[in-house]
Design a protein around this motif. Structure first.
Motif, PDB file in Angstrom:
ATOM      1  N   LYS A   5      11.061 -28.159  -1.093  1.00 17.90           N
ATOM      2  CA  LYS A   5      10.381 -26.899  -0.827  1.00 17.90           C
ATOM      3  C   LYS A   5      11.372 -25.754  -0.938  1.00 17.90           C
ATOM      4  O   LYS A   5      12.497 -25.838  -0.448  1.00 17.90           O
ATOM      5  CB  LYS A   5       9.753 -26.937   0.571  1.00 17.90           C
ATOM      6  N   ASP A   6      10.988 -24.687  -1.596  1.00 18.63           N
ATOM      7  CA  ASP A   6      11.845 -23.529  -1.772  1.00 18.63           C
ATOM      8  C   ASP A   6      12.265 -22.977  -0.417  1.00 18.63           C
ATOM      9  O   ASP A   6      11.436 -22.707   0.445  1.00 18.63           O
ATOM     10  CB  ASP A   6      11.076 -22.471  -2.582  1.00 18.63           C
ATOM     11  N   LEU A   7      13.584 -22.803  -0.241  1.00 19.60           N
ATOM     12  CA  LEU A   7      14.113 -22.303   1.026  1.00 19.60           C
ATOM     13  C   LEU A   7      13.534 -20.933   1.380  1.00 19.60           C
ATOM     14  O   LEU A   7      13.248 -20.656   2.552  1.00 19.60           O
ATOM     15  CB  LEU A   7      15.641 -22.231   0.958  1.00 19.60           C
ATOM     16  N   ILE A   8      13.365 -20.101   0.391  1.00 20.93           N
ATOM     17  CA  ILE A   8      12.792 -18.769   0.620  1.00 20.93           C
ATOM     18  C   ILE A   8      11.384 -18.889   1.213  1.00 20.93           C
ATOM     19  O   ILE A   8      11.025 -18.180   2.161  1.00 20.93           O
ATOM     20  CB  ILE A   8      12.740 -17.953  -0.693  1.00 20.93           C
ATOM     21  N   ALA A   9      10.607 -19.817   0.675  1.00 20.48           N
ATOM     22  CA  ALA A   9       9.241 -20.033   1.177  1.00 20.48           C
ATOM     23  C   ALA A   9       9.260 -20.535   2.620  1.00 20.48           C
ATOM     24  O   ALA A   9       8.419 -20.148   3.438  1.00 20.48           O
ATOM     25  CB  ALA A   9       8.496 -21.021   0.279  1.00 20.48           C
ATOM     26  N   ILE A  10      10.243 -21.395   2.941  1.00 24.30           N
ATOM     27  CA  ILE A  10      10.369 -21.922   4.313  1.00 24.30           C
ATOM     28  C   ILE A  10      10.676 -20.793   5.290  1.00 24.30           C
ATOM     29  O   ILE A  10      10.080 -20.704   6.367  1.00 24.30           O
ATOM     30  CB  ILE A  10      11.469 -22.999   4.385  1.00 24.30           C
ATOM     31  N   ILE A  11      11.611 -19.923   4.918  1.00 23.07           N
ATOM     32  CA  ILE A  11      11.973 -18.793   5.783  1.00 23.07           C
ATOM     33  C   ILE A  11      10.776 -17.886   6.009  1.00 23.07           C
ATOM     34  O   ILE A  11      10.489 -17.465   7.139  1.00 23.07           O
ATOM     35  CB  ILE A  11      13.158 -18.003   5.180  1.00 23.07           C
ATOM     36  N   GLN A  12      10.060 -17.599   4.941  1.00 19.16           N
ATOM     37  CA  GLN A  12       8.882 -16.729   5.049  1.00 19.16           C
ATOM     38  C   GLN A  12       7.805 -17.364   5.924  1.00 19.16           C
ATOM     39  O   GLN A  12       7.140 -16.688   6.716  1.00 19.16           O
ATOM     40  CB  GLN A  12       8.332 -16.427   3.654  1.00 19.16           C
ATOM     41  N   GLU A  13       7.658 -18.663   5.798  1.00 17.43           N
ATOM     42  CA  GLU A  13       6.654 -19.403   6.573  1.00 17.43           C
ATOM     43  C   GLU A  13       6.994 -19.428   8.063  1.00 17.43           C
ATOM     44  O   GLU A  13       6.120 -19.283   8.922  1.00 17.43           O
ATOM     45  CB  GLU A  13       6.573 -20.832   6.020  1.00 17.43           C
ATOM     46  N   GLN A  14       8.287 -19.577   8.357  1.00 20.17           N
ATOM     47  CA  GLN A  14       8.726 -19.681   9.755  1.00 20.17           C
ATOM     48  C   GLN A  14       8.991 -18.324  10.410  1.00 20.17           C
ATOM     49  O   GLN A  14       9.178 -18.254  11.630  1.00 20.17           O
ATOM     50  CB  GLN A  14      10.020 -20.520   9.815  1.00 20.17           C
ATOM     51  N   PHE A  15       9.014 -17.273   9.614  1.00 24.23           N
ATOM     52  CA  PHE A  15       9.419 -15.949  10.109  1.00 24.23           C
ATOM     53  C   PHE A  15       8.697 -15.496  11.389  1.00 24.23           C
ATOM     54  O   PHE A  15       9.350 -15.031  12.340  1.00 24.23           O
ATOM     55  CB  PHE A  15       9.237 -14.901   9.004  1.00 24.23           C
ATOM     56  N   PRO A  16       7.368 -15.624  11.460  1.00 22.00           N
ATOM     57  CA  PRO A  16       6.672 -15.155  12.673  1.00 22.00           C
ATOM     58  C   PRO A  16       7.100 -15.876  13.955  1.00 22.00           C
ATOM     59  O   PRO A  16       6.988 -15.314  15.050  1.00 22.00           O
ATOM     60  CB  PRO A  16       5.193 -15.433  12.362  1.00 22.00           C
ATOM     61  N   LYS A  17       7.617 -17.108  13.829  1.00 19.89           N
ATOM     62  CA  LYS A  17       7.986 -17.904  15.003  1.00 19.89           C
ATOM     63  C   LYS A  17       9.427 -17.655  15.455  1.00 19.89           C
ATOM     64  O   LYS A  17       9.843 -18.147  16.500  1.00 19.89           O
ATOM     65  CB  LYS A  17       7.827 -19.398  14.690  1.00 19.89           C
ATOM     66  N   LEU A  18      10.180 -16.900  14.680  1.00 19.04           N
ATOM     67  CA  LEU A  18      11.600 -16.694  14.981  1.00 19.04           C
ATOM     68  C   LEU A  18      11.804 -15.658  16.079  1.00 19.04           C
ATOM     69  O   LEU A  18      10.985 -14.757  16.265  1.00 19.04           O
ATOM     70  CB  LEU A  18      12.345 -16.251  13.711  1.00 19.04           C
ATOM     71  N   SER A  19      12.947 -15.766  16.766  1.00 22.93           N
ATOM     72  CA  SER A  19      13.308 -14.759  17.774  1.00 22.93           C
ATOM     73  C   SER A  19      13.740 -13.479  17.063  1.00 22.93           C
ATOM     74  O   SER A  19      13.924 -13.464  15.836  1.00 22.93           O
ATOM     75  CB  SER A  19      14.460 -15.279  18.639  1.00 22.93           C
ATOM     76  N   LYS A  20      13.935 -12.422  17.837  1.00 26.28           N
ATOM     77  CA  LYS A  20      14.316 -11.128  17.259  1.00 26.28           C
ATOM     78  C   LYS A  20      15.627 -11.237  16.473  1.00 26.28           C
ATOM     79  O   LYS A  20      15.739 -10.742  15.347  1.00 26.28           O
ATOM     80  CB  LYS A  20      14.454 -10.094  18.379  1.00 26.28           C
ATOM     81  N   GLY A  21      16.625 -11.892  17.087  1.00 23.44           N
ATOM     82  CA  GLY A  21      17.913 -12.051  16.417  1.00 23.44           C
ATOM     83  C   GLY A  21      17.816 -12.911  15.168  1.00 23.44           C
ATOM     84  O   GLY A  21      18.442 -12.628  14.134  1.00 23.44           O
ATOM     85  N   GLN A  22      17.005 -13.965  15.229  1.00 22.57           N
ATOM     86  CA  GLN A  22      16.833 -14.850  14.085  1.00 22.57           C
ATOM     87  C   GLN A  22      16.109 -14.148  12.936  1.00 22.57           C
ATOM     88  O   GLN A  22      16.392 -14.415  11.765  1.00 22.57           O
ATOM     89  CB  GLN A  22      16.063 -16.102  14.517  1.00 22.57           C
ATOM     90  N   LYS A  23      15.203 -13.235  13.292  1.00 22.85           N
ATOM     91  CA  LYS A  23      14.504 -12.468  12.258  1.00 22.85           C
ATOM     92  C   LYS A  23      15.471 -11.562  11.495  1.00 22.85           C
ATOM     93  O   LYS A  23      15.312 -11.347  10.286  1.00 22.85           O
ATOM     94  CB  LYS A  23      13.378 -11.641  12.873  1.00 22.85           C
ATOM     95  N   LEU A  24      16.486 -11.047  12.186  1.00 20.66           N
ATOM     96  CA  LEU A  24      17.500 -10.233  11.511  1.00 20.66           C
ATOM     97  C   LEU A  24      18.257 -11.061  10.479  1.00 20.66           C
ATOM     98  O   LEU A  24      18.539 -10.603   9.371  1.00 20.66           O
ATOM     99  CB  LEU A  24      18.483  -9.657  12.537  1.00 20.66           C
ATOM    100  N   ILE A  25      18.571 -12.307  10.859  1.00 20.90           N
ATOM    101  CA  ILE A  25      19.254 -13.228   9.934  1.00 20.90           C
ATOM    102  C   ILE A  25      18.354 -13.518   8.734  1.00 20.90           C
ATOM    103  O   ILE A  25      18.788 -13.473   7.580  1.00 20.90           O
ATOM    104  CB  ILE A  25      19.623 -14.541  10.640  1.00 20.90           C
ATOM    105  N   ALA A  26      17.082 -13.822   9.022  1.00 15.47           N
ATOM    106  CA  ALA A  26      16.119 -14.138   7.963  1.00 15.47           C
ATOM    107  C   ALA A  26      15.989 -12.988   6.984  1.00 15.47           C
ATOM    108  O   ALA A  26      15.981 -13.183   5.760  1.00 15.47           O
ATOM    109  CB  ALA A  26      14.760 -14.479   8.576  1.00 15.47           C
ATOM    110  N   GLN A  27      15.891 -11.767   7.487  1.00 15.57           N
ATOM    111  CA  GLN A  27      15.746 -10.591   6.635  1.00 15.57           C
ATOM    112  C   GLN A  27      16.972 -10.402   5.741  1.00 15.57           C
ATOM    113  O   GLN A  27      16.857 -10.059   4.568  1.00 15.57           O
ATOM    114  CB  GLN A  27      15.502  -9.347   7.491  1.00 15.57           C
ATOM    115  N   PHE A  28      18.150 -10.634   6.330  1.00 12.00           N
ATOM    116  CA  PHE A  28      19.377 -10.489   5.544  1.00 12.00           C
ATOM    117  C   PHE A  28      19.427 -11.529   4.426  1.00 12.00           C
ATOM    118  O   PHE A  28      19.755 -11.210   3.269  1.00 12.00           O
ATOM    119  CB  PHE A  28      20.617 -10.641   6.441  1.00 12.00           C
ATOM    120  N   ILE A  29      19.078 -12.771   4.746  1.00 13.16           N
ATOM    121  CA  ILE A  29      19.116 -13.839   3.741  1.00 13.16           C
ATOM    122  C   ILE A  29      18.100 -13.579   2.631  1.00 13.16           C
ATOM    123  O   ILE A  29      18.413 -13.745   1.442  1.00 13.16           O
ATOM    124  CB  ILE A  29      18.864 -15.215   4.398  1.00 13.16           C
TER     125      ILE A  29
END
Length: 286
Positions: A5-29
């Motif tokens: 599974k495409d890593l980008i798709a995984i991040i986008q899929e999990q994004f709503p469940k992430l904490s505030k700090g983790q969302k910052l990491i996700a956005q940067f990646i």
């Protein structure tokens, strides 16, 4: 975690469940995956303003067993996603020629070592047996993979005399493989950025009943999905140029293994060649 599974798709899929700090990491990646792929957990955390432990928890939240596994997945991703321009941008860290020399050679050594450590002995043995049993062998390697295909094809044809190298030339690629059939073997050589035409040729050959064996860098490579066997070879890049040192070494091993099975035949063949080479002064023997 789902490996294909495409890593980008995984991040986008999990994004709503992430904490505030983790969302910052996700956005940067998502915006800078080419840079994030080569950052340590500490460096990535520093860049987005979170702790290193938050980066580790982010990797776990995506289903990875630690940050190094996430980083490896990022590096696999950029092999196919990065444009040549982005790869050149990544090379800015090379400060001088000697630094480049050392880094590139170290990377090549590591690619060969990793390939040796992770090679599937049964897959290699299967490949040699298929080569020896095939009615006809077609070797497909386009763009940068052409160098490996030409080298492998040149020497295999000396040993076996039933090898066709499929390459750009006076005839269309599909014309060169038109007569492929069920007793034939197609060896595809495919490394990032993967040539679409290589996959199309292999897919056509498979539909005609031919066996497909692929030399590639990952089980996620397009040709891997239609291959009977996969020889996985490391080609991690040190810069904008993909390393083909390990693939060439594996091609060399295939040639030697096949040659040893046909030792008597090639001895007779080379005896004749030596006479021709000497008579027509092919080599400088001063």
């Amino acid at each position: 975690m789902e490996e294909n599974k495409d890593l980008i798709a995984i991040i986008q899929e999990q994004f709503p469940k992430l904490s505030k700090g983790q969302k910052l990491i996700a956005q940067f990646i998502l915006s800078n995956y080419d840079k994030a792929a080569f950052m340590t957990a500490g460096k990535l955390g520093e860049k987005v303003g979170v702790s290193e432990s938050t980066v580790v928890r982010f990797a776990n939240a995506l289903g990875f067993d630690g940050y190094p596994k996430l980083q490896k997945s990022l590096q696999e991703l950029i092999k196919t996603k990065l444009t040549t321009v982005q790869r050149v941008e990544m090379a800015k860290e090379y400060s001088n020629d000697w630094t480049i020399f050392r880094k590139v050679l170290k990377s090549d050594v590591e690619n060969i070592k990793s390939t040796l450590d992770e090679m599937d002995e049964n897959a290699f043995q299967y490949t040699i047996n298929k080569i020896l049993k095939a009615r006809k062998i077609y070797i497909v390697g386009l763009r940068s993979s052409t160098a490996i295909a030409e080298y492998l094809g040149f020497y295999l044809n000396i040993i076996l005399d039933n090898v066709n190298i499929v390459s750009y030339g006076i005839s269309d690629l599909f014309e060169q493989i038109l007569k492929v059939g069920k007793d034939d073997l197609v060896i595809t050589i495919s490394f990032p950025r993967y040539s679409k035409k290589t996959f199309e040729l292999a897919n056509y050959a498979k539909k005609q009943g031919a066996s497909i064996i692929s030399l590639t860098d990952s089980v996620l490579a397009p040709v891997a999905s239609i291959s009977e066997e996969i020889i996985t070879v490391k080609s991690n890049m040190a810069s904008f140029v993909d390393s083909l040192v390990a693939p060439l070494s594996v091609a060399n091993a295939i040639i030697v293994a096949v040659g040893m099975r046909k030792k008597e035949e090639i001895k007779e063949y080379f005896d004749k060649l030596e006479i021709i080479w000497k008579e027509y002064h092919i080599y400088d023997e001063k």
